[in-house]
Design a protein around this motif. Sequence first.
Motif, PDB file in Angstrom:
ATOM      1  N   GLY A 230       0.820  -1.208   0.000  1.00 55.81           N
ATOM      2  CA  GLY A 230       0.000   0.000   0.000  1.00 55.81           C
ATOM      3  C   GLY A 230       0.856   1.262   0.000  1.00 55.81           C
ATOM      4  N   VAL A 231       0.200   2.394  -0.210  1.00 56.28           N
ATOM      5  CA  VAL A 231       0.891   3.693  -0.252  1.00 56.28           C
ATOM      6  C   VAL A 231       0.620   4.439   1.043  1.00 56.28           C
ATOM      7  N   THR A 232       1.675   4.967   1.634  1.00 57.48           N
ATOM      8  CA  THR A 232       1.537   5.733   2.872  1.00 57.48           C
ATOM      9  C   THR A 232       1.192   7.188   2.562  1.00 57.48           C
ATOM     10  N   PHE A 233       0.104   7.649   3.106  1.00 59.42           N
ATOM     11  CA  PHE A 233      -0.329   9.051   2.930  1.00 59.42           C
ATOM     12  C   PHE A 233      -0.443   9.442   1.453  1.00 59.42           C
ATOM     13  N   GLY A 234      -0.910   8.537   0.631  1.00 56.80           N
ATOM     14  CA  GLY A 234      -1.085   8.826  -0.792  1.00 56.80           C
ATOM     15  C   GLY A 234      -2.308   9.683  -1.048  1.00 56.80           C
ATOM     16  N   PRO A 235      -2.431  10.244  -2.249  1.00 55.90           N
ATOM     17  CA  PRO A 235      -3.588  11.097  -2.560  1.00 55.90           C
ATOM     18  C   PRO A 235      -4.882  10.304  -2.662  1.00 55.90           C
ATOM     19  N   LYS A 236      -5.957  10.945  -2.266  1.00 63.27           N
ATOM     20  CA  LYS A 236      -7.290  10.372  -2.355  1.00 63.27           C
ATOM     21  C   LYS A 236      -8.201  11.379  -3.069  1.00 63.27           C
ATOM     22  N   PRO A 237      -9.310  10.940  -3.678  1.00 60.39           N
ATOM     23  CA  PRO A 237     -10.214  11.887  -4.342  1.00 60.39           C
ATOM     24  C   PRO A 237     -10.654  12.996  -3.392  1.00 60.39           C
ATOM     25  N   ARG A 238     -10.614  14.226  -3.902  1.00 59.10           N
ATOM     26  CA  ARG A 238     -11.008  15.364  -3.080  1.00 59.10           C
ATOM     27  C   ARG A 238     -11.528  16.484  -3.973  1.00 59.10           C
ATOM     28  N   ASP A 239     -12.209  17.415  -3.370  1.00 61.42           N
ATOM     29  CA  ASP A 239     -12.773  18.555  -4.084  1.00 61.42           C
ATOM     30  C   ASP A 239     -11.851  19.756  -3.883  1.00 61.42           C
ATOM     31  N   PHE A 240     -11.277  20.242  -4.987  1.00 67.75           N
ATOM     32  CA  PHE A 240     -10.346  21.368  -4.910  1.00 67.75           C
ATOM     33  C   PHE A 240     -11.039  22.723  -5.114  1.00 67.75           C
ATOM     34  N   SER A 241     -12.333  22.712  -5.356  1.00 66.15           N
ATOM     35  CA  SER A 241     -13.028  23.938  -5.751  1.00 66.15           C
ATOM     36  C   SER A 241     -12.931  25.020  -4.669  1.00 66.15           C
ATOM     37  N   VAL A 242     -12.821  26.260  -5.149  1.00 62.53           N
ATOM     38  CA  VAL A 242     -12.739  27.435  -4.271  1.00 62.53           C
ATOM     39  C   VAL A 242     -13.908  28.349  -4.606  1.00 62.53           C
ATOM     40  N   LYS A 243     -14.567  28.851  -3.587  1.00 61.62           N
ATOM     41  CA  LYS A 243     -15.723  29.709  -3.804  1.00 61.62           C
ATOM     42  C   LYS A 243     -15.318  31.184  -3.862  1.00 61.62           C
ATOM     43  N   MET A 244     -16.061  31.915  -4.687  1.00 61.61           N
ATOM     44  CA  MET A 244     -15.844  33.364  -4.782  1.00 61.61           C
ATOM     45  C   MET A 244     -17.174  33.994  -5.177  1.00 61.61           C
ATOM     46  N   ASN A 245     -17.526  35.084  -4.553  1.00 68.45           N
ATOM     47  CA  ASN A 245     -18.800  35.732  -4.848  1.00 68.45           C
ATOM     48  C   ASN A 245     -18.902  36.138  -6.312  1.00 68.45           C
ATOM     49  N   ARG A 246     -20.102  36.082  -6.839  1.00 68.30           N
ATOM     50  CA  ARG A 246     -20.321  36.404  -8.255  1.00 68.30           C
ATOM     51  C   ARG A 246     -19.893  37.834  -8.576  1.00 68.30           C
ATOM     52  N   LYS A 247     -20.206  38.773  -7.696  1.00 69.94           N
ATOM     53  CA  LYS A 247     -19.829  40.170  -7.937  1.00 69.94           C
ATOM     54  C   LYS A 247     -18.315  40.322  -7.963  1.00 69.94           C
ATOM     55  N   GLU A 248     -17.635  39.604  -7.092  1.00 70.44           N
ATOM     56  CA  GLU A 248     -16.172  39.659  -7.065  1.00 70.44           C
ATOM     57  C   GLU A 248     -15.583  39.044  -8.330  1.00 70.44           C
ATOM     58  N   ARG A 249     -16.163  37.934  -8.786  1.00 66.70           N
ATOM     59  CA  ARG A 249     -15.671  37.294 -10.010  1.00 66.70           C
ATOM     60  C   ARG A 249     -15.798  38.227 -11.206  1.00 66.70           C
ATOM     61  N   ARG A 250     -16.937  38.875 -11.305  1.00 67.97           N
ATOM     62  CA  ARG A 250     -17.165  39.788 -12.428  1.00 67.97           C
ATOM     63  C   ARG A 250     -16.246  41.014 -12.345  1.00 67.97           C
ATOM     64  N   LEU A 251     -16.034  41.506 -11.135  1.00 66.23           N
ATOM     65  CA  LEU A 251     -15.137  42.641 -10.945  1.00 66.23           C
ATOM     66  C   LEU A 251     -13.710  42.263 -11.323  1.00 66.23           C
ATOM     67  N   ALA A 252     -13.283  41.071 -10.937  1.00 62.64           N
ATOM     68  CA  ALA A 252     -11.938  40.605 -11.278  1.00 62.64           C
ATOM     69  C   ALA A 252     -11.781  40.457 -12.788  1.00 62.64           C
ATOM     70  N   LEU A 253     -12.808  39.958 -13.441  1.00 63.66           N
ATOM     71  CA  LEU A 253     -12.755  39.783 -14.895  1.00 63.66           C
ATOM     72  C   LEU A 253     -12.683  41.127 -15.612  1.00 63.66           C
ATOM     73  N   ARG A 254     -13.483  42.075 -15.169  1.00 64.47           N
ATOM     74  CA  ARG A 254     -13.444  43.416 -15.763  1.00 64.47           C
ATOM     75  C   ARG A 254     -12.081  44.072 -15.544  1.00 64.47           C
ATOM     76  N   THR A 255     -11.550  43.911 -14.341  1.00 61.42           N
ATOM     77  CA  THR A 255     -10.255  44.508 -14.010  1.00 61.42           C
ATOM     78  C   THR A 255      -9.141  43.909 -14.855  1.00 61.42           C
ATOM     79  N   ALA A 256      -9.150  42.578 -15.000  1.00 62.45           N
ATOM     80  CA  ALA A 256      -8.129  41.899 -15.803  1.00 62.45           C
ATOM     81  C   ALA A 256      -8.224  42.321 -17.269  1.00 62.45           C
ATOM     82  N   PHE A 257      -9.441  42.440 -17.775  1.00 60.00           N
ATOM     83  CA  PHE A 257      -9.625  42.820 -19.174  1.00 60.00           C
ATOM     84  C   PHE A 257      -9.161  44.256 -19.420  1.00 60.00           C
ATOM     85  N   GLN A 258      -9.563  45.156 -18.546  1.00 64.14           N
ATOM     86  CA  GLN A 258      -9.182  46.565 -18.705  1.00 64.14           C
ATOM     87  C   GLN A 258      -7.674  46.746 -18.569  1.00 64.14           C
ATOM     88  N   SER A 259      -7.029  45.915 -17.755  1.00 63.85           N
ATOM     89  CA  SER A 259      -5.582  46.048 -17.553  1.00 63.85           C
ATOM     90  C   SER A 259      -4.780  45.670 -18.796  1.00 63.85           C
TER      91      SER A 259
END
Length: 210
Positions: A87-116
């Motif tokens: 067997g493998v010691t401390f090997g990787p197992k299935p997990r959820d890597f997703s990170v949450k971010m508010n919709r308004k923040e996501r849109r603001l970040a996208l606008r900022t990146a585009f304008q830059s």
Amino acid sequence: MVECAVKNWEGQEAGSATLDLKVASEETASHIVHRALVRQMHNARQGTVSTKTRAEVSGGGRKPWRQKGTGRARAGSNRSPLWRGGGVTFGPKPRDFSVKMNRKERRLALRTAFQSRVDDLIVVEAFADKFERPKTKELIEALGRWGADVEGKILLIISEKQELVYLSARNIENVKLITAANLNVHDLLVADQIVITSPALEAIQEVYCD
């Protein structure tokens, strides 16, 4: 508000377009764009990698040899992590890597990146009607006329998927084609230059106006 020259298929100036998006302040711009980028990259991970522990590996029920008297190290199972096939010691197992971010923040970040990226932005007229059939060579020549460096990474943004444009662009190694609806922070930041059609620019400003 930024005024951008609009180029036609021949590479000549044919008008102007206005880019006016509500962006983050200078103090928070880099932070919110970084958060959006980290979120996108984390959410792209599948998290399906999996290894078996010593409890999950088949076999190993019988003690390989008696505890004492053999001169060898004691062993209780041939599926120990120390053994080949164990067997493998401390090997990787299935997990959820997703990170949450508010919709308004996501849109603001996208606008900022585009304008830059306005200094690396090339606005062109819609050109789907210029192709009678898929022609990669013609698209490469057009990119050169518009002032794009075909040796660098180019992000080509169109208003909606057009089959002839897609087929013409897919074999160009350094060009990534997306629609305005698929705009994302990672592609905006990775590209050396951004080529966008005027209808796509209008669509982005309409959708991300606030």
